[in-house]
Design a protein around this motif. Structure first.
Motif, PDB file in Angstrom:
ATOM      1  N   LEU A 149      38.632  47.613  40.150  1.00  0.00           N
ATOM      2  CA  LEU A 149      38.259  47.203  38.787  1.00  0.00           C
ATOM      3  C   LEU A 149      37.857  45.721  38.757  1.00  0.00           C
ATOM      4  N   ARG A 150      38.562  44.900  39.530  1.00  0.00           N
ATOM      5  CA  ARG A 150      38.232  43.456  39.565  1.00  0.00           C
ATOM      6  C   ARG A 150      36.825  43.257  40.135  1.00  0.00           C
ATOM      7  N   LEU A 151      36.500  43.980  41.188  1.00  0.00           N
ATOM      8  CA  LEU A 151      35.153  43.849  41.772  1.00  0.00           C
ATOM      9  C   LEU A 151      34.111  44.447  40.824  1.00  0.00           C
ATOM     10  N   CYS A 169      42.580  51.463  42.454  1.00  0.00           N
ATOM     11  CA  CYS A 169      41.938  51.447  41.129  1.00  0.00           C
ATOM     12  C   CYS A 169      41.921  50.057  40.517  1.00  0.00           C
ATOM     13  N   ARG A 170      43.042  49.333  40.541  1.00  0.00           N
ATOM     14  CA  ARG A 170      43.051  48.009  39.898  1.00  0.00           C
ATOM     15  C   ARG A 170      42.272  46.990  40.747  1.00  0.00           C
ATOM     16  N   THR A 171      42.298  47.185  42.069  1.00  0.00           N
ATOM     17  CA  THR A 171      41.580  46.259  42.939  1.00  0.00           C
ATOM     18  C   THR A 171      40.071  46.412  42.733  1.00  0.00           C
ATOM     19  N   HIS A 177      38.250  37.917  31.332  1.00  0.00           N
ATOM     20  CA  HIS A 177      39.392  38.466  32.081  1.00  0.00           C
ATOM     21  C   HIS A 177      40.131  37.386  32.869  1.00  0.00           C
ATOM     22  N   HIS A 178      39.669  36.148  32.785  1.00  0.00           N
ATOM     23  CA  HIS A 178      40.268  35.069  33.583  1.00  0.00           C
ATOM     24  C   HIS A 178      41.006  34.062  32.713  1.00  0.00           C
ATOM     25  N   PRO A 179      42.133  33.540  33.232  1.00  0.00           N
ATOM     26  CA  PRO A 179      42.830  32.498  32.496  1.00  0.00           C
ATOM     27  C   PRO A 179      42.046  31.177  32.532  1.00  0.00           C
ATOM     28  N   LYS A 200      37.588  33.836  48.855  1.00  0.00           N
ATOM     29  CA  LYS A 200      38.882  34.285  49.362  1.00  0.00           C
ATOM     30  C   LYS A 200      39.408  35.461  48.516  1.00  0.00           C
ATOM     31  N   ASP A 201      39.267  35.327  47.218  1.00  0.00           N
ATOM     32  CA  ASP A 201      39.740  36.405  46.344  1.00  0.00           C
ATOM     33  C   ASP A 201      38.945  37.696  46.585  1.00  0.00           C
ATOM     34  N   ALA A 202      37.624  37.544  46.705  1.00  0.00           N
ATOM     35  CA  ALA A 202      36.789  38.734  46.936  1.00  0.00           C
ATOM     36  C   ALA A 202      37.159  39.374  48.279  1.00  0.00           C
ATOM     37  N   ASN A 249      39.990  39.212  49.884  1.00  0.00           N
ATOM     38  CA  ASN A 249      41.303  39.875  49.776  1.00  0.00           C
ATOM     39  C   ASN A 249      41.154  41.267  49.181  1.00  0.00           C
ATOM     40  N   LYS A 250      40.323  41.349  48.174  1.00  0.00           N
ATOM     41  CA  LYS A 250      40.167  42.644  47.508  1.00  0.00           C
ATOM     42  C   LYS A 250      39.410  43.635  48.408  1.00  0.00           C
ATOM     43  N   ILE A 251      38.416  43.115  49.117  1.00  0.00           N
ATOM     44  CA  ILE A 251      37.696  43.971  50.069  1.00  0.00           C
ATOM     45  C   ILE A 251      38.678  44.504  51.125  1.00  0.00           C
ATOM     46  N   LYS A 262      28.892  37.084  52.106  1.00  0.00           N
ATOM     47  CA  LYS A 262      28.176  36.297  53.128  1.00  0.00           C
ATOM     48  C   LYS A 262      27.326  35.242  52.435  1.00  0.00           C
ATOM     49  N   PHE A 263      26.676  35.668  51.370  1.00  0.00           N
ATOM     50  CA  PHE A 263      25.837  34.730  50.619  1.00  0.00           C
ATOM     51  C   PHE A 263      26.700  33.617  50.035  1.00  0.00           C
ATOM     52  N   LEU A 264      27.792  33.998  49.431  1.00  0.00           N
ATOM     53  CA  LEU A 264      28.690  33.026  48.803  1.00  0.00           C
ATOM     54  C   LEU A 264      29.177  32.015  49.836  1.00  0.00           C
TER      55      LEU A 264
HETATM   56  C1  LIG Z   1      21.915  38.944  45.492  1.00  0.00           C
HETATM   57  C2  LIG Z   1      22.454  37.673  45.936  1.00  0.00           C
HETATM   58  C3  LIG Z   1      22.534  36.573  44.957  1.00  0.00           C
HETATM   59  C4  LIG Z   1      23.810  36.384  44.288  1.00  0.00           C
HETATM   60  C5  LIG Z   1      24.928  36.328  45.244  1.00  0.00           C
HETATM   61  C6  LIG Z   1      26.195  36.185  44.568  1.00  0.00           C
HETATM   62  C7  LIG Z   1      27.280  36.235  45.546  1.00  0.00           C
HETATM   63  C8  LIG Z   1      28.564  36.480  44.881  1.00  0.00           C
HETATM   64  C9  LIG Z   1      29.560  36.948  45.837  1.00  0.00           C
HETATM   65  C10 LIG Z   1      30.760  37.194  45.487  1.00  0.00           C
HETATM   66  C11 LIG Z   1      31.193  37.058  44.069  1.00  0.00           C
HETATM   67  C12 LIG Z   1      32.619  36.912  43.990  1.00  0.00           C
HETATM   68  C13 LIG Z   1      33.273  37.986  43.232  1.00  0.00           C
HETATM   69  C14 LIG Z   1      34.561  37.486  42.731  1.00  0.00           C
HETATM   70  C15 LIG Z   1      35.459  38.589  42.378  1.00  0.00           C
HETATM   71  C16 LIG Z   1      36.464  38.090  41.395  1.00  0.00           C
HETATM   72  C17 LIG Z   1      37.432  39.150  41.058  1.00  0.00           C
HETATM   73  C18 LIG Z   1      38.395  38.586  40.030  1.00  0.00           C
HETATM   74  O1  LIG Z   1      38.076  38.570  38.861  1.00  0.00           O
HETATM   75  N1  LIG Z   1      39.551  38.110  40.482  1.00  0.00           N
HETATM   76  C19 LIG Z   1      40.508  37.459  39.607  1.00  0.00           C
HETATM   77  C20 LIG Z   1      41.553  38.420  39.127  1.00  0.00           C
HETATM   78  O2  LIG Z   1      42.187  39.004  40.230  1.00  0.00           O
HETATM   79  P1  LIG Z   1      43.727  39.403  40.156  1.00  0.00           P
HETATM   80  O3  LIG Z   1      44.486  38.117  40.046  1.00  0.00           O
HETATM   81  O4  LIG Z   1      43.891  40.239  38.940  1.00  0.00           O
HETATM   82  O5  LIG Z   1      44.014  40.121  41.431  1.00  0.00           O
HETATM   83  C21 LIG Z   1      41.104  36.270  40.327  1.00  0.00           C
HETATM   84  O6  LIG Z   1      42.066  35.649  39.546  1.00  0.00           O
HETATM   85  C22 LIG Z   1      39.948  35.367  40.628  1.00  0.00           C
HETATM   86  C23 LIG Z   1      39.977  34.381  41.403  1.00  0.00           C
HETATM   87  C24 LIG Z   1      38.738  33.609  41.846  1.00  0.00           C
HETATM   88  C25 LIG Z   1      37.771  33.168  40.795  1.00  0.00           C
HETATM   89  C26 LIG Z   1      36.688  34.137  40.483  1.00  0.00           C
HETATM   90  C27 LIG Z   1      35.542  33.508  39.755  1.00  0.00           C
HETATM   91  C28 LIG Z   1      34.367  34.419  39.804  1.00  0.00           C
HETATM   92  C29 LIG Z   1      33.109  33.729  39.440  1.00  0.00           C
HETATM   93  C30 LIG Z   1      31.900  34.612  39.626  1.00  0.00           C
HETATM   94  C31 LIG Z   1      31.253  34.485  40.943  1.00  0.00           C
HETATM   95  C32 LIG Z   1      30.464  33.234  41.086  1.00  0.00           C
HETATM   96  C33 LIG Z   1      29.716  33.130  42.368  1.00  0.00           C
HETATM   97  C34 LIG Z   1      28.641  32.122  42.248  1.00  0.00           C
HETATM   98  C35 LIG Z   1      27.650  32.174  43.341  1.00  0.00           C
HETATM   99  C36 LIG Z   1      26.267  32.445  42.981  1.00  0.00           C
END
Ligand SMILES: CCCCCCCC/C=C\CCCCCCCC(=O)N[C@@H](COP(=O)(O)O)[C@H](O)/C=C/CCCCCCCCCCCCC
Length: 218
Positions: free
Chosen positions: A113-115, A109-111, A153-155, A59-61, A63-65, A45-47
């Motif tokens: 792990l990403r979170l 488990c793998r889903t 863990h990211h490309p 969107k990725d988060a 999907n995993k949720i 929600k914050f994002l």
């Molecule tokens: C207390 C409140 C203040 C902070 C609030 C922060 C809000 C953050 C909300 C959500 C964070 C997003 C979590 C993203 C999960 C990413 C999981 C992941 O690594 N997915 C990759 C691998 O998945 P598979 O392909 O193996 O299935 C996927 O490739 C990723 C795609 C999207 C890019 C992810 C970049 C993550 C950057 C970190 C979050 C930055 C948020 C900035 C906002 C402050």
């Protein structure tokens, strides 16, 4: 983002996320999947309130949720009450691709792990935010936390896109305001309360994955 998993019109509240993480642990220090997922819903929600540039991350988060909610609400939901029970069930039933992606590309488990890896980013970022000075830059805090955790863990393409999105983050004061807590001092105090909870959930989960040799699930 119109999605029933995270309603767009709902306002983010740090207190709500804090309360959810408080509910995450059982007496025996198991982690309730339902509350873990609810914590992520709150964070998404914050994002979403930060604008469409963060849409690909949200969107990725989401999907995993959704995948995890699907398991929680599915026929075998009783096996998914805690992360511990989920791991046991999926491992015992051969439902996890352990070395390369195969028949179970969306296992719980793998889903999760990403979170889980993203939770480490959150912990590092919030600690920087909590201890930052008034002129601290959220984009730098976010990038440093990312490089120390999730980035490995990211490309390249994801790292690049994430780096560009971080530059669009609001300044520290505006960022603290969106948390809907009160003054910056009150937000900092609440972060001080939230961080040990997030950290404990992270550590317990990390140990579980390590014990089961699942830290590198494909
Ligand atoms: C207390 C409140 C203040 C902070 C609030 C922060 C809000 C953050 C909300 C959500 C964070 C997003 C979590 C993203 C999960 C990413 C999981 C992941 O690594 N997915 C990759 C691998 O998945 P598979 O392909 O193996 O299935 C996927 O490739 C990723 C795609 C999207 C890019 C992810 C970049 C993550 C950057 C970190 C979050 C930055 C948020 C900035 C906002 C402050």
């Amino acid at each position: 983002m119109a999605d029933s998993v995270v309603a767009e019109d709902q306002k983010f509240s740090l207190k709500e996320v804090l309360d959810t993480f408080k509910l995450c642990l059982t007496e025996n220090k198991e982690v309730y999947l339902e509350h873990y997922v609810a914590g992520w819903r709150g964070l998404v929600k914050f994002l979403n309130s930060l604008g469409s540039v963060f849409g690909f991350i949200s969107k990725d988060a989401v999907n995993k949720i959704k995948i995890l909610v699907g398991y929680l609400e599915g026929d075998n939901g009783s096996q998914y009450v805690t992360i511990q029970s989920m791991m046991k069930y999926e491992l015992d039933s051969g439902l996890v691709d352990l070395t390369k992606r195969g028949n179970h590309p969306e296992s719980g488990c793998r889903t999760l792990l990403r979170l889980h890896r993203a939770l480490r980013w959150l912990e590092l970022f919030l600690e920087r935010l909590r201890t930052s000075s008034e002129d601290g830059k959220t984009s730098v805090m976010c990038a440093d936390a990312y490089n120390e955790s999730l980035a490995q863990h990211h490309p390249w393409v994801i790292r690049k896109a994430a780096g560009m999105a971080f530059c669009m983050l609001p300044g520290r004061l505006a960022f603290l305001e969106v948390m809907n807590v009160g003054t910056p001092e009150q937000v900092v105090a609440m972060l001080g309360e939230a961080l040990p909870l997030i950290s404990e959930v992270y550590q317990i989960t990390e140990e579980l994955y390590a014990q089961n040799n699942m830290l590198d699930l494909p």
